[in-house]
Design an enzyme around this catalytic site. Structure first.
Site, short mmCIF file in Angstrom:
data_model
loop_
_atom_site.label_atom_id
_atom_site.label_comp_id
_atom_site.label_asym_id
_atom_site.label_seq_id
_atom_site.Cartn_x
_atom_site.Cartn_y
_atom_site.Cartn_z
N VAL A 1 5.50 -0.77 2.52
CA VAL A 1 4.46 -0.94 3.53
C VAL A 1 3.35 -1.79 2.93
O VAL A 1 2.90 -1.54 1.80
CB VAL A 1 3.90 0.42 3.99
N MET B 1 12.67 3.89 3.89
CA MET B 1 13.65 2.81 3.90
C MET B 1 13.03 1.45 3.62
O MET B 1 13.62 0.42 3.90
CB MET B 1 14.39 2.78 5.24
N GLY C 1 7.96 3.58 2.29
CA GLY C 1 8.53 4.46 3.29
C GLY C 1 9.91 4.89 2.85
O GLY C 1 10.36 4.54 1.74
N LYS D 1 5.53 -2.66 7.82
CA LYS D 1 6.60 -2.07 7.03
C LYS D 1 7.78 -3.03 7.02
O LYS D 1 8.19 -3.55 8.07
CB LYS D 1 7.03 -0.73 7.62
N ASP E 1 12.08 14.37 8.40
CA ASP E 1 11.57 14.13 7.04
C ASP E 1 10.08 14.46 6.97
O ASP E 1 9.27 13.64 6.53
CB ASP E 1 11.82 12.68 6.63
N ILE F 1 0.81 -1.22 0.00
CA ILE F 1 0.00 0.00 0.00
C ILE F 1 0.84 1.27 0.00
O ILE F 1 0.29 2.37 -0.03
CB ILE F 1 -0.96 0.03 1.22
N GLY F 2 2.16 1.14 0.05
CA GLY F 2 2.98 2.35 0.00
C GLY F 2 4.45 2.05 0.20
O GLY F 2 4.86 0.91 0.40
#
Length: 454
Positions: free
Chosen positions: A19, A16, A14, A34, A131, A11-12
């Site tokens: 996810v 590093m 990060g 993650k 960040d 779904i995404g």
């Protein structure tokens, strides 16, 4: 992962790792997992991979993603995989939301308040995120008509303890478009670095544009020599806080706590706080009563087209142009409602003319500013109201352009801008009507004929 988390779709990404949506088979709930993969072999390398888990483990705040569990797996090929099981936020991230356009200032203030109190909590615990960017801000319980934009901060992969000058060697930290000047100079990033980055995020939300466009290096270097361009059209309150947050010198920036206090005030600014003070400016009342009385005789086809267009563009059943006098409200034009007059206590328009900005109530039945209003109490089918003051060339608010709906809802930033533009047109029509009447009266006076209000 960990003998209990069954991975599903990705779904995404990060900073590093990736996810995934996952199911906690022990507790029967959905979570986000993650995965951080590396070729770490030494204990020091593995420790760096586990840094995000250690940061998250120290945090417990509703504006920050919650860590449930963590662990390390080693694949047959020897790849070390650190996994973090976190709460799953049902919603988009801010980056995707901004792809649809800028946000209303009120919702930006809500979002900023959530993020500022989360950062304040982190900073008091000695942690700097480093960040802050739209992709790391998750929106939850968010719909297009949501009455309150809420946010959580995520992705702590490059977070560090404040005062630790360089815990991750010489690695790049942060995202070029939202880095602070000290990050660009590879200097230690303290709490004020997060405040700077948050300022750039808020500016992006309000304007729809990146403060420092261009390629990564060009964008990063630009902020070493100047602050971002902050349009005066945002208003003095927003201009002031954004300039302070993006000051070149860290010591000149406010703390996250100070930002949260300003944002709390901005969530209420322009929202039509119902004043208990009398609003009986004699000049305003005289001008409004005169205009309202002249409007009872006949309608105005131009205003009728404006209200019809307003209702159609905003998708509401009712739109109206009203004049607010001392004790009377005249509806000069309406779409979904009739022309006529009523006492000022039977309308929310008198509240609107007291404001310097749109008066927006997403849920009139439950909003504390309107829930006790006799009109609202007697109208269970009344859910939403938004009105804009109509000012003449002297700056006097003589009336409103308002929209209403049976259900609770909200306006997007584009819809609120549309309502403002249409209100400006309605105000121009009212001014032209007044100028034409004055010219006609003057001509009749010069010709020796009695002047009759039209």
């Amino acid at each position: 992962m960990g003998g209990r988390y069954r991975l599903q779709e990705r779904i995404g990404y990060g900073s590093m790792g990736s996810v995934h949506r996952a199911v906690d088979e022990l507790l029967g709930r959905e979570v986000a997992v993650k995965l951080i993969a590396s070729l770490a072999r030494t204990e020091e390398e593995r420790s760096r991979n586990e840094a995000e888990a250690k940061v998250l483990a120290q945090l417990n705040h509703h504006s920050l993603i919650t860590l449930f569990d963590a662990g390390t797996e080693v694949s047959p090929s020897g790849t070390s995989i650190v996994w973090l099981a976190m709460e799953l936020v049902q919603g988009s991230d801010l980056s995707r939301r901004l792809a649809k356009g800028k946000l209303p200032a009120r919702q930006v203030a809500y979002l900023a308040y959530d993020l500022a109190i989360g950062l304040d909590y982190m900073h008091r615990g000695g942690i700097v995120h480093r960040d802050i960017k739209p992709a790391n801000i998750l929106l939850f319980d968010y719909r297009e008509d949501e009455t309150r934009l809420r946010a959580k901060l995520t992705d702590f992969g490059v977070a560090q303890m404040a005062g630790d000058p360089n815990p991750q060697g010489d690695e790049f930290t942060g995202t070029a478009g939202f880095m602070s000047p000290e990050q660009v100079r590879s200097e230690p990033a303290g709490p004020h670095s997060d405040v700077y980055s948050l300022g750039l995020v808020l500016l992006r939300c309000l304007t729809g544009e990146r403060a420092f466009p261009g390629m990564a290096v060009e964008s990063a270097l630009a902020r070493l020599f100047r602050g971002p361009d902050i349009p005066d059209s945002l208003g003095p309150e927003w201009v002031g806080i954004l300039r302070a947050m993006t000051a070149l010198e860290p010591a000149e920036r406010p703390s996250a706590h100070e930002v949260s206090e300003v944002m709390q005030d901005l969530t209420r600014a322009g929202r039509g706080r119902r004043s208990t003070e009398a609003f009986e400016d004699p000049e305003r009342v005289r001008a409004a009563d005169e205009l309202g009385a002249s409007a009872e005789a006949e309608g105005d086809p131009v205003l009728d087209r404006i209200t019809a267009l307003t209702a159609r563009l905003l998708g509401v059943p009712v739109a109206a142009v009203s004049i607010v006098g001392g004790g009377q409200v005249w509806t000069m034009s309406g779409s979904g409602t009739n022309r006529g007059s009523a006492g000022s206590g039977e309308s929310l328009c008198p509240v609107t003319v007291r404001e310097n900005a749109p008066f927006i109530v997403d849920d009139v039945q439950h909003d504390p500013r309107t829930a006790e209003d006799p009109l609202v109490a007697a109208s269970p089918g009344f859910g939403f109201y938004a009105g804009v003051p109509l000012r003449n060339t002297d700056g006097l608010a003589l009336g409103t352009l308002c929209v209403m709906d049976r259900r609770a809802r909200s306006l997007t930033g584009e819809q609120e801008a549309t309502l403002r533009d249409l209100a400006a047109l309605a105000a121009d029509v009212l001014q032209l009507r007044r100028d034409a009447r004055d010219a006609r009266d003057a001509a009749e006076f010069l010709n020796g004929e009695p002047a009759v209000a039209d």
